[in-house]
Design a protein around this motif. Structure first.
Motif, PDB file in Angstrom:
ATOM      1  N   ASP A  99     -75.838 -26.687  15.005  1.00 12.27           N
ATOM      2  CA  ASP A  99     -75.085 -27.569  14.118  1.00 12.27           C
ATOM      3  C   ASP A  99     -75.833 -28.857  13.799  1.00 12.27           C
ATOM      4  OD1 ASP A  99     -72.956 -25.825  13.977  1.00 12.27           O
ATOM      5  OD2 ASP A  99     -71.927 -26.713  15.699  1.00 12.27           O
ATOM      6  N   ASP A 100     -76.826 -29.212  14.628  1.00 15.46           N
ATOM      7  CA  ASP A 100     -77.516 -30.488  14.427  1.00 15.46           C
ATOM      8  C   ASP A 100     -78.812 -30.337  13.634  1.00 15.46           C
ATOM      9  OD1 ASP A 100     -78.924 -29.122  16.341  1.00 15.46           O
ATOM     10  OD2 ASP A 100     -79.193 -30.829  17.693  1.00 15.46           O
ATOM     11  N   GLU A 101     -78.928 -29.252  12.876  1.00 19.39           N
ATOM     12  CA  GLU A 101     -80.138 -29.017  12.094  1.00 19.39           C
ATOM     13  C   GLU A 101     -79.818 -28.776  10.624  1.00 19.39           C
ATOM     14  OE1 GLU A 101     -82.986 -26.796  15.390  1.00 19.39           O
ATOM     15  OE2 GLU A 101     -82.277 -25.698  13.631  1.00 19.39           O
ATOM     16  N   LEU A 102     -80.714 -29.240   9.772  1.00 21.09           N
ATOM     17  CA  LEU A 102     -80.717 -28.870   8.365  1.00 21.09           C
ATOM     18  C   LEU A 102     -81.918 -27.959   8.169  1.00 21.09           C
ATOM     19  CD1 LEU A 102     -79.948 -32.326   6.725  1.00 21.09           C
ATOM     20  CD2 LEU A 102     -78.375 -30.420   7.074  1.00 21.09           C
ATOM     21  N   GLY A 103     -81.657 -26.692   7.907  1.00 18.47           N
ATOM     22  CA  GLY A 103     -82.738 -25.723   7.822  1.00 18.47           C
ATOM     23  C   GLY A 103     -83.618 -25.915   6.599  1.00 18.47           C
ATOM     24  N   THR A 104     -84.761 -25.275   6.611  1.00 19.05           N
ATOM     25  CA  THR A 104     -85.711 -25.314   5.503  1.00 19.05           C
ATOM     26  C   THR A 104     -85.673 -23.977   4.770  1.00 19.05           C
ATOM     27  OG1 THR A 104     -87.151 -26.800   6.753  1.00 19.05           O
ATOM     28  CG2 THR A 104     -88.122 -25.656   4.875  1.00 19.05           C
ATOM     29  N   VAL A 105     -85.574 -24.044   3.448  1.00 15.86           N
ATOM     30  CA  VAL A 105     -85.427 -22.839   2.641  1.00 15.86           C
ATOM     31  C   VAL A 105     -86.794 -22.299   2.217  1.00 15.86           C
ATOM     32  CG1 VAL A 105     -84.498 -21.868   0.500  1.00 15.86           C
ATOM     33  CG2 VAL A 105     -83.172 -23.547   1.798  1.00 15.86           C
ATOM     34  N   VAL A 106     -86.981 -20.999   2.430  1.00 13.47           N
ATOM     35  CA  VAL A 106     -88.170 -20.287   1.958  1.00 13.47           C
ATOM     36  C   VAL A 106     -87.723 -19.318   0.866  1.00 13.47           C
ATOM     37  CG1 VAL A 106     -90.005 -18.671   2.559  1.00 13.47           C
ATOM     38  CG2 VAL A 106     -89.338 -20.455   4.177  1.00 13.47           C
ATOM     39  N   LYS A 267     -90.700 -23.897   9.659  1.00 13.69           N
ATOM     40  CA  LYS A 267     -90.077 -24.393  10.893  1.00 13.69           C
ATOM     41  C   LYS A 267     -90.476 -25.829  11.173  1.00 13.69           C
ATOM     42  CE  LYS A 267     -89.552 -23.384  15.812  1.00 13.69           C
ATOM     43  NZ  LYS A 267     -89.930 -22.498  16.949  1.00 13.69           N
ATOM     44  N   ALA A 268     -91.699 -26.210  10.811  1.00 10.58           N
ATOM     45  CA  ALA A 268     -92.166 -27.577  11.063  1.00 10.58           C
ATOM     46  C   ALA A 268     -91.444 -28.601  10.189  1.00 10.58           C
ATOM     47  CB  ALA A 268     -93.674 -27.655  10.821  1.00 10.58           C
ATOM     48  N   ARG A 269     -90.738 -28.149   9.152  1.00 12.53           N
ATOM     49  CA  ARG A 269     -90.056 -29.072   8.237  1.00 12.53           C
ATOM     50  C   ARG A 269     -88.552 -29.132   8.473  1.00 12.53           C
ATOM     51  NH1 ARG A 269     -93.290 -25.975   4.848  1.00 12.53           N
ATOM     52  NH2 ARG A 269     -91.493 -25.082   3.756  1.00 12.53           N
ATOM     53  N   ILE A 270     -88.077 -28.498   9.541  1.00  7.01           N
ATOM     54  CA  ILE A 270     -86.653 -28.560   9.863  1.00  7.01           C
ATOM     55  C   ILE A 270     -86.266 -30.003  10.175  1.00  7.01           C
ATOM     56  CG2 ILE A 270     -84.890 -27.873  11.559  1.00  7.01           C
ATOM     57  CD1 ILE A 270     -86.451 -25.252  11.889  1.00  7.01           C
ATOM     58  N   ARG A 271     -85.111 -30.429   9.675  1.00  4.41           N
ATOM     59  CA  ARG A 271     -84.622 -31.786   9.919  1.00  4.41           C
ATOM     60  C   ARG A 271     -83.504 -31.749  10.958  1.00  4.41           C
ATOM     61  NH1 ARG A 271     -83.188 -33.082   3.908  1.00  4.41           N
ATOM     62  NH2 ARG A 271     -82.857 -30.826   4.007  1.00  4.41           N
ATOM     63  N   ARG A 272     -83.631 -32.596  11.967  1.00  2.00           N
ATOM     64  CA  ARG A 272     -82.642 -32.685  13.030  1.00  2.00           C
ATOM     65  C   ARG A 272     -81.713 -33.854  12.754  1.00  2.00           C
ATOM     66  NH1 ARG A 272     -83.409 -31.077  18.156  1.00  2.00           N
ATOM     67  NH2 ARG A 272     -84.444 -29.319  17.166  1.00  2.00           N
ATOM     68  N   CYS A 273     -80.416 -33.638  12.822  1.00  3.16           N
ATOM     69  CA  CYS A 273     -79.416 -34.678  12.593  1.00  3.16           C
ATOM     70  C   CYS A 273     -78.904 -35.167  13.935  1.00  3.16           C
ATOM     71  CB  CYS A 273     -78.252 -34.131  11.771  1.00  3.16           C
ATOM     72  SG  CYS A 273     -78.740 -33.429  10.197  1.00  3.16           S
ATOM     73  N   ARG A 274     -78.962 -36.471  14.147  1.00  2.00           N
ATOM     74  CA  ARG A 274     -78.513 -37.054  15.419  1.00  2.00           C
ATOM     75  C   ARG A 274     -77.290 -37.940  15.175  1.00  2.00           C
ATOM     76  NH1 ARG A 274     -84.486 -38.942  17.604  1.00  2.00           N
ATOM     77  NH2 ARG A 274     -85.304 -36.854  17.974  1.00  2.00           N
ATOM     78  N   LYS A 275     -76.303 -37.778  16.016  1.00  2.00           N
ATOM     79  CA  LYS A 275     -75.104 -38.577  15.887  1.00  2.00           C
ATOM     80  C   LYS A 275     -75.410 -40.057  16.117  1.00  2.00           C
ATOM     81  CE  LYS A 275     -71.938 -34.939  17.394  1.00  2.00           C
ATOM     82  NZ  LYS A 275     -70.912 -34.558  18.391  1.00  2.00           N
ATOM     83  N   GLY A 276     -74.764 -40.899  15.299  1.00  5.94           N
ATOM     84  CA  GLY A 276     -74.902 -42.332  15.477  1.00  5.94           C
ATOM     85  C   GLY A 276     -76.240 -42.880  15.035  1.00  5.94           C
TER      86      GLY A 276
END
Length: 283
Positions: A99-106, A267-276
């Motif tokens: 849930d804490d990731e924004l995936g990268t589209v290929v 995979k190296a471009r995946i963005r991680r979302c952190r609370k706060g």
């Protein structure tokens, strides 16, 4: 021999997997695996494999290695970081990507299979750290069927009147769109294998049907829909083969080739979302 460097955010699950793979390799007579046992242990067993892995990382026992990994994870939490779950790479059956990731589209944009009654395309693949979402689009074609026959075929898969995909377990035999992924190392995953047939110790690749529905329907004629599947784990580099078939709509087994190197690059471009950490995603 110098000890291996323990990753800063080591995973106990990955370390256990290393030990299990080592034990399996030694049991089949692999010379390199047997040499590792000979260096650090007296016998070939799973317990000894844990000891070998621990000593290769510079720890006198598995317990000391485990304590170190857990200590680092507690330190991450104290420092305000979200500790990497020890089993992040192994999903509980039925979950979605983290849930804490924004995936990268290929982008793929390839026709995966077709017949007079259906056309199926792989539009794109959304890459996450634990696996990837395979996004399919399909069009069902009415040919010589009567209205009653066509509606029957249509509702076998989609249900009525909501026009959403019926749960897999309620679909008649042959009505399921079957997707299989064949990895370059010989492993494979298929939607034809249900979760109920697996156990928590079964770490072979899997594909989970994440559902879908109809985006557009034209009277009693053609209709357009979509479905998404979650593939775990990420395939290794090399040639990735997707095999699609859909018996109800006369779609034969058809193979589409995808370069998994592009998936690993994404995979190296995946963005991680952190609370706060603000209103936007954090990398």
């Amino acid at each position: 021999m110098s000890p291996r460097s323990l990753p800063a955010r080591a995973s106990l699950h990955q370390l256990r997997r290393q030990a299990k793979d080592l034990h399996q390799a030694a049991a089949t007579g692999d010379p390199a695996a047997l040499a590792r046992f000979a260096t650090f242990a007296k016998a070939v067993s799973l317990t000894s494999a844990h000891l070998v892995v621990a000593r290769e990382y510079g720890y006198s026992s598995w317990a000391r290695l485990k304590d170190e990994v857990e200590h680092r994870q507690r330190g991450d939490v104290r420092d305000g970081e979200t500790a990497e779950p020890a089993d992040r790479s192994w999903p509980t059956f039925g979950i979605d990507p983290p849930d804490d990731e924004l995936g990268t589209v290929v982008a793929v944009a390839a026709i995966a299979a077709s017949s007079p009654r259906a056309t199926i395309a792989i539009n794109d693949i959304t890459v996450h750290s634990t696996g990837c979402l395979i996004n399919l689009e399909w069009v069902l074609h009415r040919t010589t069927e009567t209205t009653t026959e066509w509606q029957g075929m249509f509702e076998e898969v989609l249900g009525h009147p909501s026009h959403r995909l019926r749960p897999e377990e309620t679909r008649p035999p042959g009505s399921q769109l079957i997707l299989t992924a064949e990895f370059s190392d010989g492993r494979r995953a298929t939607t034809a294998t249900t979760i109920e047939k697996r156990t928590s110790d079964d770490h072979t690749p899997m594909i989970l049907d994440r559902g879908g529905g109809v985006g557009h329907r034209v009277g009693d004629g053609d209709c357009r829909g979509r479905t998404t599947h979650y593939l775990w784990p990420l395939p290794p580099p090399g040639e990735l083969r997707f095999v699609v078939e859909w018996p109800t709509f006369g779609v034969p087994r058809t193979t589409t080739l995808v370069d998994a190197d592009a998936i690993h690059a994404a995979k190296a471009r995946i963005r991680r979302c952190r609370k706060g950490a603000g209103t936007g995603p954090q990398t």
